[in-house]
Design a protein around this motif. Structure first.
Motif, mmCIF file in Angstrom:
data_model
loop_
_atom_site.group_PDB
_atom_site.id
_atom_site.type_symbol
_atom_site.label_atom_id
_atom_site.label_comp_id
_atom_site.label_asym_id
_atom_site.label_seq_id
_atom_site.Cartn_x
_atom_site.Cartn_y
_atom_site.Cartn_z
ATOM 1 N N ARG A 232 3.433 11.940 1.193
ATOM 2 C CA ARG A 232 4.480 11.440 2.135
ATOM 3 C C ARG A 232 4.780 9.926 1.931
ATOM 4 O O ARG A 232 6.128 9.567 1.987
ATOM 5 C CB ARG A 232 3.851 11.642 3.563
ATOM 6 C CG ARG A 232 5.294 11.435 4.461
ATOM 7 C CD ARG A 232 6.262 12.494 4.678
ATOM 8 N NE ARG A 232 7.321 12.273 5.578
ATOM 9 C CZ ARG A 232 8.463 11.731 5.526
ATOM 10 N NH1 ARG A 232 8.571 11.486 3.959
ATOM 11 N NH2 ARG A 232 9.325 11.427 6.298
ATOM 12 N N LEU A 233 3.879 9.020 1.504
ATOM 13 C CA LEU A 233 3.964 7.774 1.272
ATOM 14 C C LEU A 233 4.985 7.470 0.095
ATOM 15 O O LEU A 233 5.976 6.730 0.015
ATOM 16 C CB LEU A 233 2.828 7.020 1.123
ATOM 17 C CG LEU A 233 2.053 6.656 2.223
ATOM 18 C CD1 LEU A 233 0.692 5.907 2.100
ATOM 19 C CD2 LEU A 233 2.700 5.730 3.406
ATOM 20 N N LEU A 234 4.781 8.597 -1.018
ATOM 21 C CA LEU A 234 5.694 8.439 -2.008
ATOM 22 C C LEU A 234 6.969 8.844 -1.910
ATOM 23 O O LEU A 234 7.819 8.472 -2.580
ATOM 24 C CB LEU A 234 4.896 9.147 -3.243
ATOM 25 C CG LEU A 234 3.470 8.433 -3.642
ATOM 26 C CD1 LEU A 234 2.945 9.313 -4.704
ATOM 27 C CD2 LEU A 234 3.684 7.115 -4.245
ATOM 28 N N GLN A 235 7.183 9.636 -1.153
ATOM 29 C CA GLN A 235 8.497 10.305 -0.499
ATOM 30 C C GLN A 235 9.335 9.244 -0.125
ATOM 31 O O GLN A 235 10.390 9.201 -0.247
ATOM 32 C CB GLN A 235 8.340 11.619 0.246
ATOM 33 C CG GLN A 235 7.650 12.870 -0.381
ATOM 34 C CD GLN A 235 7.539 13.980 0.551
ATOM 35 O OE1 GLN A 235 7.912 13.524 1.721
ATOM 36 N NE2 GLN A 235 6.881 15.077 0.173
ATOM 37 N N VAL A 236 8.802 8.562 0.861
ATOM 38 C CA VAL A 236 9.556 7.489 1.567
ATOM 39 C C VAL A 236 9.827 6.084 0.889
ATOM 40 O O VAL A 236 10.699 5.385 1.008
ATOM 41 C CB VAL A 236 9.125 6.980 2.921
ATOM 42 C CG1 VAL A 236 8.995 8.284 3.827
ATOM 43 C CG2 VAL A 236 7.660 6.399 2.857
ATOM 44 N N LEU B 8 0.861 -1.263 0.010
ATOM 45 C CA LEU B 8 0.097 0.106 0.059
ATOM 46 C C LEU B 8 0.848 1.114 -0.036
ATOM 47 O O LEU B 8 0.646 2.323 -0.624
ATOM 48 C CB LEU B 8 -0.780 0.063 1.317
ATOM 49 C CG LEU B 8 -2.024 -0.890 1.297
ATOM 50 C CD1 LEU B 8 -2.619 -1.089 2.651
ATOM 51 C CD2 LEU B 8 -3.027 -0.671 0.167
ATOM 52 N N GLY B 9 1.824 1.179 0.701
ATOM 53 C CA GLY B 9 3.031 2.355 0.777
ATOM 54 C C GLY B 9 3.340 2.580 -0.711
ATOM 55 O O GLY B 9 3.533 3.656 -1.111
ATOM 56 N N ALA B 10 3.715 1.293 -1.331
ATOM 57 C CA ALA B 10 4.446 1.514 -2.533
ATOM 58 C C ALA B 10 3.445 2.425 -3.781
ATOM 59 O O ALA B 10 3.923 2.929 -4.401
ATOM 60 C CB ALA B 10 4.837 0.391 -2.957
#
Length: 421
Positions: free
Chosen positions: A394-398, A296-298
């Motif tokens: 923020r998820l896409l940044q990390v 999901l984060g990816a």
């Protein structure tokens, strides 16, 4: 080029689906589809998170020539014998994609193969490993200068596996929420009834909301539906009391099977695997801990991570000694409850995006969770899309950079060229 073997070591369901799958595709695209020249074998090692279906999943990958399940692993590790008495080419590479990083050292020595490790968070045994493909520069920093040349940043394999964006024309007209309760009974027993109760609360306030539940390939629909039935699952009444029945797909109704409650809530069951084409349309997700949070984060999907403690001994999937103790007969249940209580009191982060960032990007809700409270958070997010946008960004940044499977395969190609030089 001389015939060579690529022996892939992996273990759990997350690694097999999100690491092995993109890498074997890249190997065939870049190195070639001729199995007589490059043969791909997948060997699985035991994993506390395993469902027992990892070998079956790996066998579905057309790029893979041979698969051995985890129960035969230690016989292979210690004695070099596979269950089917595989033969091995003189030249080859052991590629680590999950498990214990010490395993490729032993098998590389036994077979006389070069060794390559994909390291997501930590690179170990760098003195004895030939090459590493790592997720980011943080993995390289603690490595002594004399060994840094072995490590190359390749990116995030999970980011390779998933779509990176969805055009505005593809976005669903109504909010879509994904439910990912896990695949093992210990998680499903609490996760299914809790998520249904939460979805029911949201549906009553916002009836245009759509809900989907991607079904793990290791789970059949009737087993899944049993966890939503109070006569089969006693946790239903403790997690909100919302029951649901399974409605199978038919030509004159929904094209997909679904769980349906007496109040009209429908949760569409997605049997396509992987379900990224469905997930990328979701504005948020309800999930348990595990590989789901990394996927999901990816995808950049905001999520609420649920860790209910109504049945504290249900989670018995810790790594190492805690996992062994929690699985012991007779005393395992008591030990699991004690271990889980201790771990939860530590206040540690569990979701992969939060671990990557070392901060709580997405909320991790721990305790005797009440459906109404979680539903209020969801409704607040739906009413304030700016909050969702900030979490998504923020998820896409990390998330690690894309192209990892290609870069890792280029390392394998380099090693094969050394074998032929």
């Amino acid at each position: 080029m001389q015939p060579a073997d690529i022996l892939i070591l992996s273990n759990g369901p997350g690694e097999v689906t999100t690491w092995v799958r993109p890498v074997v595709k890249a190997i065939r695209e870049i190195i070639g589809c001729n199995s007589s020249q490059v043969r791909i074998s997948v060997v699985l090692s035991p994993c506390p998170h395993a469902t027992g279906q990892e070998a079956a999943i790996a066998r579905r990958y057309l790029e893979v020539d041979r698969v051995q399940s985890s129960e035969h692993f230690f016989n292979f590790l210690f004695w070099g014998k596979t269950a089917e008495n595989w033969n091995w080419h003189k030249h080859g590479i052991v590629l680590f994609l999950g498990g214990d990083q010490f395993y490729p050292i032993l098998l590389g020595k036994r077979l006389g193969y070069r060794t390559v490790i994909y390291a997501e968070r930590e690179a170990r045994w760098y003195r004895w490993i030939d090459r590493f493909g790592v997720m980011n520069t943080d993995v390289i920093k603690p490595i002594p200068k004399s060994h840094k040349h072995k490590l190359t940043v390749v990116g995030d394999l999970m980011a390779d596996l998933t779509p990176t964006s969805v055009s505005s024309s593809q976005i669903a007209p109504f909010p879509t929420i994904a439910i990912l309760p896990g695949s093992k009974p210990g998680k499903l027993m609490q996760g299914i009834p809790l998520c249904l109760a939460i979805a029911e609360q949201v549906y009553q306030q916002n009836p245009k909301t759509r809900f989907i539940l991607p079904v793990a390939p290791t789970l059949d629909l009737y087993t899944l539906a049993g966890f939503a039935n109070s006569s089969q699952n006693p946790m239903v009444m403790k997690m909100g009391g919302v029951c649901a029945k399974l409605v199978m797909a038919s030509a004159d109704s929904s094209p997909s099977p679904r769980l349906e409650t007496s109040n009209g809530l429908q949760v569409e069951l997605i049997t396509q695997f992987p379900a990224y084409n469905y997930l990328c349309h979701c504005c948020l997700a309800l999930t348990t801990v595990g590989a789901n949070t990394a996927e999901l984060g990816a995808l950049g999907i905001p999520m609420i991570v649920l860790l209910p403690t109504q049945q504290l001994d249900a989670m018995r999937t810790w790594d190492g000694i805690p996992g062994i103790l929690a699985s012991l007969p007779l005393v395992g249940r008591i030990l699991a409850k004690t271990i889980n209580l201790m771990v939860l009191k530590q206040g540690r982060l569990f979701a992969w995006p939060n671990l990557w960032a070392n901060e709580e990007i997405v909320p991790e809700l721990v305790g005797e969770l009440q459906p109404t409270d979680v539903a209020e958070l969801i409704l607040d997010w739906l009413a304030n899309p700016i909050k969702l946008t900030k979490i998504r960004d923020r998820l896409l940044q990390v998330r690690g950079r894309t192209g990892a499977a290609t870069e890792l395969t280029n390392i394998l190609k380099e090693q094969l060229n050394l074998l032929n030089s």
